[in-house]
Design a protein around this motif. Structure first.
Motif, PDB file in Angstrom:
ATOM      1  N   LYS A  49      52.998  29.333  -5.799  1.00 38.08           N
ATOM      2  CA  LYS A  49      51.565  29.052  -5.806  1.00 38.08           C
ATOM      3  C   LYS A  49      50.791  30.327  -5.506  1.00 38.08           C
ATOM      4  N   GLN A  50      49.865  30.640  -6.389  1.00 40.48           N
ATOM      5  CA  GLN A  50      49.030  31.841  -6.278  1.00 40.48           C
ATOM      6  C   GLN A  50      49.866  33.118  -6.165  1.00 40.48           C
ATOM      7  N   GLY A  51      51.088  33.103  -6.705  1.00 35.31           N
ATOM      8  CA  GLY A  51      51.935  34.289  -6.733  1.00 35.31           C
ATOM      9  C   GLY A  51      52.558  34.659  -5.405  1.00 35.31           C
ATOM     10  N   ARG A  52      52.590  33.735  -4.464  1.00 34.48           N
ATOM     11  CA  ARG A  52      53.078  34.062  -3.111  1.00 34.48           C
ATOM     12  C   ARG A  52      54.562  34.411  -3.085  1.00 34.48           C
ATOM     13  N   ILE A  53      55.384  33.672  -3.826  1.00 27.51           N
ATOM     14  CA  ILE A  53      56.826  33.953  -3.804  1.00 27.51           C
ATOM     15  C   ILE A  53      57.107  35.284  -4.487  1.00 27.51           C
ATOM     16  N   ALA A  54      56.453  35.539  -5.623  1.00 26.03           N
ATOM     17  CA  ALA A  54      56.620  36.819  -6.314  1.00 26.03           C
ATOM     18  C   ALA A  54      56.206  37.974  -5.405  1.00 26.03           C
ATOM     19  N   LYS A  55      55.112  37.804  -4.703  1.00 26.51           N
ATOM     20  CA  LYS A  55      54.633  38.842  -3.778  1.00 26.51           C
ATOM     21  C   LYS A  55      55.640  39.061  -2.652  1.00 26.51           C
ATOM     22  N   SER A  56      56.239  37.980  -2.171  1.00 26.90           N
ATOM     23  CA  SER A  56      57.240  38.092  -1.105  1.00 26.90           C
ATOM     24  C   SER A  56      58.479  38.847  -1.582  1.00 26.90           C
ATOM     25  N   ILE A  57      58.926  38.547  -2.795  1.00 27.98           N
ATOM     26  CA  ILE A  57      60.081  39.261  -3.359  1.00 27.98           C
ATOM     27  C   ILE A  57      59.767  40.750  -3.457  1.00 27.98           C
ATOM     28  N   ARG A  58      58.575  41.062  -3.947  1.00 24.81           N
ATOM     29  CA  ARG A  58      58.178  42.476  -4.073  1.00 24.81           C
ATOM     30  C   ARG A  58      58.094  43.159  -2.710  1.00 24.81           C
ATOM     31  N   THR A  59      57.619  42.442  -1.708  1.00 20.44           N
ATOM     32  CA  THR A  59      57.509  42.998  -0.355  1.00 20.44           C
ATOM     33  C   THR A  59      58.886  43.307   0.223  1.00 20.44           C
ATOM     34  N   VAL A  60      59.833  42.411   0.034  1.00 21.54           N
ATOM     35  CA  VAL A  60      61.192  42.628   0.534  1.00 21.54           C
ATOM     36  C   VAL A  60      61.817  43.850  -0.131  1.00 21.54           C
ATOM     37  N   VAL A  61      61.664  43.958  -1.446  1.00 21.28           N
ATOM     38  CA  VAL A  61      62.226  45.106  -2.169  1.00 21.28           C
ATOM     39  C   VAL A  61      61.547  46.394  -1.726  1.00 21.28           C
ATOM     40  N   LYS A  62      60.249  46.361  -1.558  1.00 19.75           N
ATOM     41  CA  LYS A  62      59.518  47.562  -1.130  1.00 19.75           C
ATOM     42  C   LYS A  62      59.985  48.012   0.259  1.00 19.75           C
ATOM     43  N   ALA A  63      60.160  47.051   1.168  1.00 21.65           N
ATOM     44  CA  ALA A  63      60.609  47.384   2.523  1.00 21.65           C
ATOM     45  C   ALA A  63      62.031  47.949   2.506  1.00 21.65           C
ATOM     46  N   ALA A  64      62.872  47.414   1.628  1.00 17.67           N
ATOM     47  CA  ALA A  64      64.266  47.867   1.568  1.00 17.67           C
ATOM     48  C   ALA A  64      64.409  49.228   0.902  1.00 17.67           C
ATOM     49  N   THR A  65      63.387  49.661   0.169  1.00 19.21           N
ATOM     50  CA  THR A  65      63.493  50.924  -0.565  1.00 19.21           C
ATOM     51  C   THR A  65      62.485  51.975  -0.089  1.00 19.21           C
ATOM     52  N   LEU A  66      61.977  51.828   1.099  1.00 17.49           N
ATOM     53  CA  LEU A  66      60.980  52.780   1.606  1.00 17.49           C
ATOM     54  C   LEU A  66      61.485  54.223   1.631  1.00 17.49           C
ATOM     55  N   LYS A  67      62.754  54.419   1.901  1.00 16.06           N
ATOM     56  CA  LYS A  67      63.285  55.773   2.033  1.00 16.06           C
ATOM     57  C   LYS A  67      63.770  56.361   0.716  1.00 16.06           C
ATOM     58  N   ASN A  68      63.651  55.607  -0.376  1.00  9.86           N
ATOM     59  CA  ASN A  68      64.043  56.122  -1.687  1.00  9.86           C
ATOM     60  C   ASN A  68      63.063  57.189  -2.142  1.00  9.86           C
ATOM     61  N   GLU A  69      63.554  58.080  -3.004  1.00 12.65           N
ATOM     62  CA  GLU A  69      62.696  59.134  -3.542  1.00 12.65           C
ATOM     63  C   GLU A  69      61.649  58.556  -4.489  1.00 12.65           C
ATOM     64  N   LYS A  70      62.055  57.590  -5.308  1.00 15.87           N
ATOM     65  CA  LYS A  70      61.155  56.980  -6.287  1.00 15.87           C
ATOM     66  C   LYS A  70      60.726  55.595  -5.800  1.00 15.87           C
ATOM     67  N   PRO A  71      59.484  55.206  -6.076  1.00 13.20           N
ATOM     68  CA  PRO A  71      59.074  53.846  -5.735  1.00 13.20           C
ATOM     69  C   PRO A  71      59.786  52.830  -6.628  1.00 13.20           C
ATOM     70  N   VAL A  72      60.025  51.642  -6.087  1.00 18.49           N
ATOM     71  CA  VAL A  72      60.705  50.581  -6.824  1.00 18.49           C
ATOM     72  C   VAL A  72      59.739  49.428  -7.011  1.00 18.49           C
ATOM     73  N   PHE A  73      59.606  48.960  -8.253  1.00 15.49           N
ATOM     74  CA  PHE A  73      58.717  47.852  -8.588  1.00 15.49           C
ATOM     75  C   PHE A  73      59.512  46.704  -9.160  1.00 15.49           C
ATOM     76  N   VAL A  74      59.059  45.477  -8.918  1.00 14.07           N
ATOM     77  CA  VAL A  74      59.710  44.279  -9.473  1.00 14.07           C
ATOM     78  C   VAL A  74      58.755  43.670 -10.490  1.00 14.07           C
ATOM     79  N   GLU A  75      59.252  43.457 -11.691  1.00 12.90           N
ATOM     80  CA  GLU A  75      58.467  42.797 -12.748  1.00 12.90           C
ATOM     81  C   GLU A  75      59.163  41.506 -13.129  1.00 12.90           C
ATOM     82  N   ILE A  76      58.408  40.430 -13.161  1.00 10.85           N
ATOM     83  CA  ILE A  76      58.948  39.142 -13.586  1.00 10.85           C
ATOM     84  C   ILE A  76      58.564  38.954 -15.049  1.00 10.85           C
ATOM     85  N   ILE A  77      59.580  38.868 -15.881  1.00 11.13           N
ATOM     86  CA  ILE A  77      59.348  38.842 -17.343  1.00 11.13           C
ATOM     87  C   ILE A  77      59.666  37.453 -17.873  1.00 11.13           C
TER      88      ILE A  77
END
Length: 77
Positions: A49-77
């Motif tokens: 609802k209102q993209g909350r789960i998608a936003k949560s998935i993206r937040t988890v991935v962003k937090a897990a990849t903070l120390k990576n050289e490149k930013p990581v994005f999640v796209e739902i296709i």
């Protein structure tokens, strides 16, 4: 845990058809994109609802990849 495996694990737990979940990593010059594909019937469950789960998935991935050289994005296709 690899980010592809993490996104796949989370998505499979959310949907009715876990076998239809497909996750791919596209490594670009400036960023990494994780593409998530699910059955069209399960799209609402992954987005939420209102993209909350998608936003949560993206937040988890962003937090897990903070120390990576490149930013990581999640796209739902």
């Amino acid at each position: 845990m690899d980010m592809v495996e993490l996104v796949k694990f989370v998505a499979q737990k959310l949907v009715d058809k876990p076998d239809a979940v497909d996750v791919r990593e596209v490594d670009g010059p400036e960023s990494v994109v994780i593409e998530l594909r699910v059955d069209p019937d399960d799209m609402g469950k992954v987005i939420g609802k209102q993209g909350r789960i998608a936003k949560s998935i993206r937040t988890v991935v962003k937090a897990a990849t903070l120390k990576n050289e490149k930013p990581v994005f999640v796209e739902i296709i």
